[in-house]
Design an enzyme around this catalytic site. Sequence first.
Site, PDB file in Angstrom:
ATOM      1  N   GLU A   1     -59.740 -38.676   9.038  1.00  0.00           N
ATOM      2  CA  GLU A   1     -60.074 -38.646  10.582  1.00  0.00           C
ATOM      3  C   GLU A   1     -59.656 -37.659  11.188  1.00  0.00           C
ATOM      4  O   GLU A   1     -58.392 -37.685  11.058  1.00  0.00           O
ATOM      5  CB  GLU A   1     -59.950 -40.105  10.954  1.00  0.00           C
ATOM      6  CG  GLU A   1     -60.493 -40.425  12.242  1.00  0.00           C
ATOM      7  CD  GLU A   1     -59.580 -41.181  13.035  1.00  0.00           C
ATOM      8  OE1 GLU A   1     -59.213 -40.588  14.003  1.00  0.00           O
ATOM      9  OE2 GLU A   1     -59.173 -42.216  12.749  1.00  0.00           O
TER      10      GLU A   1
ATOM     11  N   CYS B   1     -57.742 -40.260  19.292  1.00  0.00           N
ATOM     12  CA  CYS B   1     -58.721 -39.682  18.957  1.00  0.00           C
ATOM     13  C   CYS B   1     -60.164 -39.905  19.466  1.00  0.00           C
ATOM     14  O   CYS B   1     -61.028 -39.165  19.452  1.00  0.00           O
ATOM     15  CB  CYS B   1     -58.926 -39.528  17.417  1.00  0.00           C
ATOM     16  SG  CYS B   1     -59.043 -41.092  16.652  1.00  0.00           S
TER      17      CYS B   1
HETATM   18  N1  LIG Z   1     -57.631 -36.875  14.968  1.00  0.00           N
HETATM   19  C1  LIG Z   1     -56.630 -37.867  15.380  1.00  0.00           C
HETATM   20  O1  LIG Z   1     -56.814 -38.975  15.182  1.00  0.00           O
HETATM   21  C2  LIG Z   1     -55.426 -37.295  15.676  1.00  0.00           C
HETATM   22  C3  LIG Z   1     -55.348 -35.703  15.716  1.00  0.00           C
HETATM   23  N2  LIG Z   1     -54.376 -35.016  15.897  1.00  0.00           N
HETATM   24  C4  LIG Z   1     -54.191 -33.697  16.105  1.00  0.00           C
HETATM   25  O2  LIG Z   1     -53.137 -33.092  15.150  1.00  0.00           O
HETATM   26  C5  LIG Z   1     -52.283 -32.442  15.832  1.00  0.00           C
HETATM   27  C6  LIG Z   1     -51.015 -32.417  15.133  1.00  0.00           C
HETATM   28  O3  LIG Z   1     -50.528 -33.837  15.076  1.00  0.00           O
HETATM   29  P1  LIG Z   1     -49.807 -34.342  13.648  1.00  0.00           P
HETATM   30  O4  LIG Z   1     -50.100 -35.615  13.839  1.00  0.00           O
HETATM   31  O5  LIG Z   1     -48.843 -33.521  13.105  1.00  0.00           O
HETATM   32  O6  LIG Z   1     -51.253 -33.871  12.629  1.00  0.00           O
HETATM   33  P2  LIG Z   1     -50.985 -33.116  11.222  1.00  0.00           P
HETATM   34  O7  LIG Z   1     -52.735 -33.025  10.741  1.00  0.00           O
HETATM   35  O8  LIG Z   1     -50.475 -31.890  11.462  1.00  0.00           O
HETATM   36  O9  LIG Z   1     -50.211 -33.972  10.275  1.00  0.00           O
HETATM   37  C7  LIG Z   1     -50.597 -35.289   9.719  1.00  0.00           C
HETATM   38  C8  LIG Z   1     -49.998 -35.632   8.461  1.00  0.00           C
HETATM   39  O10 LIG Z   1     -50.523 -34.485   7.294  1.00  0.00           O
HETATM   40  C9  LIG Z   1     -49.596 -33.960   6.884  1.00  0.00           C
HETATM   41  N3  LIG Z   1     -50.018 -32.632   6.746  1.00  0.00           N
HETATM   42  C10 LIG Z   1     -50.441 -31.690   7.813  1.00  0.00           C
HETATM   43  N4  LIG Z   1     -50.992 -30.472   7.230  1.00  0.00           N
HETATM   44  C11 LIG Z   1     -50.760 -30.502   5.780  1.00  0.00           C
HETATM   45  C12 LIG Z   1     -51.197 -29.822   4.864  1.00  0.00           C
HETATM   46  N5  LIG Z   1     -51.679 -28.525   4.867  1.00  0.00           N
HETATM   47  N6  LIG Z   1     -50.867 -30.100   3.454  1.00  0.00           N
HETATM   48  C13 LIG Z   1     -50.282 -31.568   3.164  1.00  0.00           C
HETATM   49  N7  LIG Z   1     -50.234 -32.391   4.321  1.00  0.00           N
HETATM   50  C14 LIG Z   1     -50.139 -31.917   5.492  1.00  0.00           C
HETATM   51  C15 LIG Z   1     -48.363 -33.730   7.668  1.00  0.00           C
HETATM   52  O11 LIG Z   1     -47.043 -33.771   7.213  1.00  0.00           O
HETATM   53  C16 LIG Z   1     -48.599 -35.398   8.224  1.00  0.00           C
HETATM   54  O12 LIG Z   1     -47.804 -36.335   7.494  1.00  0.00           O
HETATM   55  C17 LIG Z   1     -52.198 -32.760  17.200  1.00  0.00           C
HETATM   56  O13 LIG Z   1     -51.933 -31.858  18.172  1.00  0.00           O
HETATM   57  C18 LIG Z   1     -53.851 -33.081  17.585  1.00  0.00           C
HETATM   58  O14 LIG Z   1     -54.552 -32.094  17.733  1.00  0.00           O
HETATM   59  C19 LIG Z   1     -52.890 -35.957  15.699  1.00  0.00           C
HETATM   60  C20 LIG Z   1     -53.144 -37.056  15.315  1.00  0.00           C
HETATM   61  C21 LIG Z   1     -54.330 -37.935  15.435  1.00  0.00           C
HETATM   62  O1  LIG Z   2     -58.767 -45.961  20.027  1.00  0.00           O
HETATM   63  C1  LIG Z   2     -58.203 -46.558  19.149  1.00  0.00           C
HETATM   64  O2  LIG Z   2     -58.167 -47.609  19.184  1.00  0.00           O
HETATM   65  C2  LIG Z   2     -57.917 -45.743  17.700  1.00  0.00           C
HETATM   66  C3  LIG Z   2     -58.065 -44.176  18.034  1.00  0.00           C
HETATM   67  C4  LIG Z   2     -57.565 -43.595  16.754  1.00  0.00           C
HETATM   68  O3  LIG Z   2     -58.045 -43.854  15.721  1.00  0.00           O
HETATM   69  C5  LIG Z   2     -56.627 -42.237  16.845  1.00  0.00           C
HETATM   70  O4  LIG Z   2     -56.151 -42.065  17.933  1.00  0.00           O
HETATM   71  O5  LIG Z   2     -56.571 -42.107  15.856  1.00  0.00           O
END
Ligand SMILES: NC(=O)C1=CN([C@@H]2O[C@H](COP(=O)(O)OP(=O)(O)OC[C@H]3O[C@@H](n4cnc5c(N)ncnc54)[C@H](O)[C@@H]3O)[C@@H](O)[C@H]2O)C=CC1
Ligand SMILES: O=C(O)CCC(=O)C(=O)O
Length: 527
Positions: free
Chosen positions: A265, A302
């Site tokens: 996601e 998200c």
């Molecule tokens: N769509 C969503 O629900 C979310 C989006 N984000 C986005 O992600 C950005 C960074 O947030 P993070 O939580 O640090 O997300 P991230 O995607 O950088 O990290 C999430 C997890 O994946 C691992 N990971 C990341 N890149 C990897 C790779 N190339 N290979 C193996 N493992 C990897 C990280 O160590 C961490 O455990 C935020 O600024 C935002 O833009 C963050 C949280 C939720």
């Molecule tokens: O809106 C929510 O309750 C969940 C949102 C979500 O899945 C996220 O931010 O990763």
Amino acid sequence: MPITGENLIGAAARRGEGETFRAVEAATGQSLEPAFASATPADVERACALAAEAFDTYRETSLEDRARFLEAVADAIVAVGDELIVRCMAESGLPRARLEGERGRTVGQLKMFAGVVRDGGFLEARVDPAQPERKPLPRPDLRLRQIAVGPVAVFGASNFPLAFSVAGGDTASALAAGCPVVAKAHPAHPGTSELVGRAVQAAVKQCGLPEGVFSLLMDSGISVGQALVADPRITAVGFTGSRRGGVALMQTAAARPVPIPVYAEMSSINPVVLLPAALEARGRDIGRAFVGSLTLGSGQFCTNPGLILALEGAGLDGFLEAASAALKETQAATMLTPGIHKAYCAGIAALEANPAVTTLARGLAGGTHQGQAALFSTTAEAFLADHTLAEEVFGAASLVVRCPDLAAIRAVLERLEGQLTAAVHLDEADHDAARALLPVLERRVGRILVNGFGTGVEVGHAMVHGGPYPATSDGRTTSVGSLAIHRFLRPVSYQDLPAALLPAALRDDNPLKLWRRQDGKLTAPGA
Ligand SMILES: NC(=O)C1=CN([C@@H]2O[C@H](COP(=O)(O)OP(=O)(O)OC[C@H]3O[C@@H](n4cnc5c(N)ncnc54)[C@H](O)[C@@H]3O)[C@@H](O)[C@H]2O)C=CC1
Ligand SMILES: O=C(O)CCC(=O)C(=O)O
């Protein structure tokens, strides 16, 4: 429960020998004790070997035993007590009330899956009895059930340190399906991860399950996650995070000698369409409610409403006045990590520097690690000409697109990438316009909602928290709700097996009392 900084590998707690790192207090940027040591390749190997070893026993646990295990995990998380909330507040910067609510959601989710397991419907048992007399050829006896796919790697999200993390929706649905889980802790909340991980580990022991049903690995970087997804014993991946991270894991999974599915996601800007009659009748109210949703959790959802589409006119003016006024009074709030805060500030700076974008309002300024809310506007024409305007700015920022007519709203929606949610604000007089937009929305998003905002996903049976790429890597499924279990199952057919060898779900006497598809017809147990 002391936090030791160890990896939890099966029943053991082992100090990693990789790079050490500390959690960072989100509000201050100060390091927190203790030091965590990243897992080594040998730790990954051991966790995956134990998971593979546990698989055949765990997936054949009785439905009742597996349901009780999920309930034991829920109880063990509650039993950690306030320490979990306090540590999680420090690591995430999220307030107590939010995290207490999130713990309730996590526990509720585990209990919902316990109910799903007891019910047994997820096995989708089917029986096509043999027809030895059929002409021209006899029909064999064919029976089908779903089985667990195998060990699953789970990557917790930074923005939901409980409900989308170590024992969150991905773990709950994988364990419910009968899959052992090897979780990779998010480096933004390793202490929270360890506390929850120890609760799961205790539940495994209490329920007498094989130790490899659950492991938790720490890492400050990406090498442990990469090794985990590349390990041949891992059969599927659950991930919530950035598009870059999700896509990197999809590539690793696809490049394996045996490719595996990654359920990631990732990014979403969640369009909100304001239709004219609704805007005219209550544009100001919608504006205030919008700011409430936009700034929830410092915008780090998200499902955050990142894009507003509306027709030019007095209704839109009222919405914008009310939204801007509410936003200007919004306190800045601590963001999850310095990195996420920096990315947010860069996204805001890019919008401010874009000549086609007007800054409508900013929230109150805050401290070093706090995100200041922002509201921007542009025209449909400019939006359609500049694809960067459709990129997610993770935090409390939103872009209003002023549209000359419904055709422009439709054109903008058609241009968007896949999304988790779309909201439509409407009154009865808007139904024709909404009806015309529904097919576009269905093609673009996983959840369509009316007169509300997508933040706050209900955990239930009819929920889809998914959507076409890049909202997720596979829009055919969901990461929230009971349907999520299907990501970790696959069907097996049994042809002409002697009764003595059939799994209980498929025996003639139906000992599990399942609803089954008997010769094509859904049939109650005992019928
Ligand atoms: N769509 C969503 O629900 C979310 C989006 N984000 C986005 O992600 C950005 C960074 O947030 P993070 O939580 O640090 O997300 P991230 O995607 O950088 O990290 C999430 C997890 O994946 C691992 N990971 C990341 N890149 C990897 C790779 N190339 N290979 C193996 N493992 C990897 C990280 O160590 C961490 O455990 C935020 O600024 C935002 O833009 C963050 C949280 C939720
Ligand atoms: O809106 C929510 O309750 C969940 C949102 C979500 O899945 C996220 O931010 O990763």
